[in-house]
Design an enzyme around this catalytic site. Structure first.
Site, PDB file in Angstrom:
ATOM      1  N   GLU A 248       0.834  -1.200   0.000  1.00 62.39           N
ATOM      2  CA  GLU A 248       0.000   0.000   0.000  1.00 62.39           C
ATOM      3  C   GLU A 248       0.871   1.253   0.000  1.00 62.39           C
ATOM      4  O   GLU A 248       2.001   1.244   0.496  1.00 62.39           O
ATOM      5  CB  GLU A 248      -0.926   0.058   1.224  1.00 62.39           C
ATOM      6  CG  GLU A 248      -2.165  -0.801   1.141  1.00 62.39           C
ATOM      7  CD  GLU A 248      -2.008  -2.088   1.915  1.00 62.39           C
ATOM      8  OE1 GLU A 248      -2.887  -2.952   1.800  1.00 62.39           O
ATOM      9  OE2 GLU A 248      -0.985  -2.239   2.614  1.00 62.39           O
ATOM     10  N   THR A 249       0.302   2.313  -0.550  1.00 64.09           N
ATOM     11  CA  THR A 249       0.885   3.656  -0.500  1.00 64.09           C
ATOM     12  C   THR A 249      -0.164   4.601   0.058  1.00 64.09           C
ATOM     13  O   THR A 249      -1.337   4.539  -0.324  1.00 64.09           O
ATOM     14  CB  THR A 249       1.321   4.121  -1.901  1.00 64.09           C
ATOM     15  OG1 THR A 249       2.374   3.269  -2.371  1.00 64.09           O
ATOM     16  CG2 THR A 249       1.830   5.556  -1.878  1.00 64.09           C
TER      17      THR A 249
END
Length: 341
Positions: free
Chosen positions: A50-51
């Protein structure tokens, strides 16, 4: 306009372990707002599970210690995920502690996600230690997780698990698998197939698959990210401190359970999955009818050991009333995205 970013390793106090996370600061100018496709491209460029995209704060949000984030996998935006929440909490609250805005007490704030508002906090020991040099800064955060816990009507059959993960069909591991696995959502959009294995050897034998589970969710719960979360019960360590709920003044103490887990989704293995950990802890608490304090180790097989804590408090009707996710994070890199195409 260049965008600053920071990477952290989450659910660990040691750099290069845990689950990496990138936090990208969104532009302060409304004329430079990133589009959804641009955010997705950046998330693919980082190529992490994830970012996080951190929105600029309004004056009122600064005063109230509120931060808004968007969470993207390499394929899609998601309403909630655990390791981005803990990583973001460590990052934003750690900076308050660094700036001397919290004294030596508990540091509190709120993170806004698509799944809802998430109260976050740093305990006094973490907030006081965050004033050390940034090279060795290690912070632990807690987050009150939004939940709309739901067990779907159709379980995932053992034969389907064995088809996706052939090691579970081998004579040495076939008996380690139950007849079916529950399909459970912690919130709409985040769903996990919870597969219990009886031996740690069966857990270690798994390898990532590019095939998707292909499940049917109950009406109103699609679309959703779907992961397969395998777990092995290592130990039950008695009872820990009580879990506070609104249901009663005196709440029974939480049983402490230790688990080893692995999570596979979208063709890759995740070193640490806070949302899946919360989903599993809620499922175990409701099926066993007791408050639980779960300690999870994930990512061992990847060489990125992660340590995840979840506490679940139940109401009088055994419904999930409180979910608290906890974990540490350590900053690893800082930089700038030079140009957004």
């Amino acid at each position: 306009m260049p965008l600053p970013f920071t990477t952290l390793d989450v659910f660990t106090t040691t750099k290069y372990l845990g689950n990496p996370l990138a936090i990208v600061h969104l532009p302060t100018s409304s004329s430079s707002t990133l589009t959804q496709p641009q955010k997705q491209s950046i998330a693919r460029e980082f190529n992490l599970s994830e970012t996080v995209f951190l929105h600029p704060q309004s004056p009122a949000q600064k005063e109230s210690r509120i931060w808004q984030i968007d969470i993207f996998t390499t394929f899609q935006e998601v309403p909630f995920a655990g390791h981005p929440t803990i990583g973001a909490a460590c990052y934003v609250l750690g900076r308050l502690a660094d700036n001397g805005k919290c004294g030596n007490g508990v540091v509190e704030g709120t993170i806004l996600t698509q799944a809802g508002s998430i109260p976050i906090s740093l305990p006094p020991s973490s907030s006081s230690s965050s004033s050390s040099s940034s090279d060795s800064k290690k912070i632990e955060a807690k987050a009150q997780i939004p939940h709309n816990f739901h067990v779907h009507s159709s379980p995932f059959p053992r034969s389907s698990s064995q088809s996706l993960f052939p090691a579970l069909a081998s004579p040495s591991h076939e008996s380690a698998l139950r007849k079916s696995a529950p399909i459970v959502s912690i919130v709409k959009g985040m769903t996990f197939i919870l597969v219990e294995v009886a031996t740690v050897e069966a857990l270690e034998a798994l390898s990532a698959t590019v095939a998707e589970p292909g499940i049917g969710l109950d009406e109103g719960w699609a679309p959703s990210l779907v992961g397969m979360y395998f777990y092995h019960r290592v130990a039950s360590a008695g009872t820990g401190e009580g879990v506070e709920t609104a249901a009663a003044t005196a709440t029974p103490k939480a049983e402490v359970m230790e688990l080893r887990t692995r999570m596979f989704c979208e063709g890759f293995e995740d070193p640490a999955t806070g949302s899946a950990a919360c989903t599993l802890a809620c499922y175990l608490a409701t099926t066993e009818g007791k408050n639980l304090k779960v300690r999870i180790v994930q990512g061992e097989e990847m060489g990125r050991r992660s340590e995840i804590g979840v506490e679940v408090g139940l109401g009088e009707g055994r419904e999930v009333e409180r979910v608290e996710l906890s974990g540490s994070a350590v900053e690893v890199m800082e930089g700038r995205l030079l140009q957004i195409g």
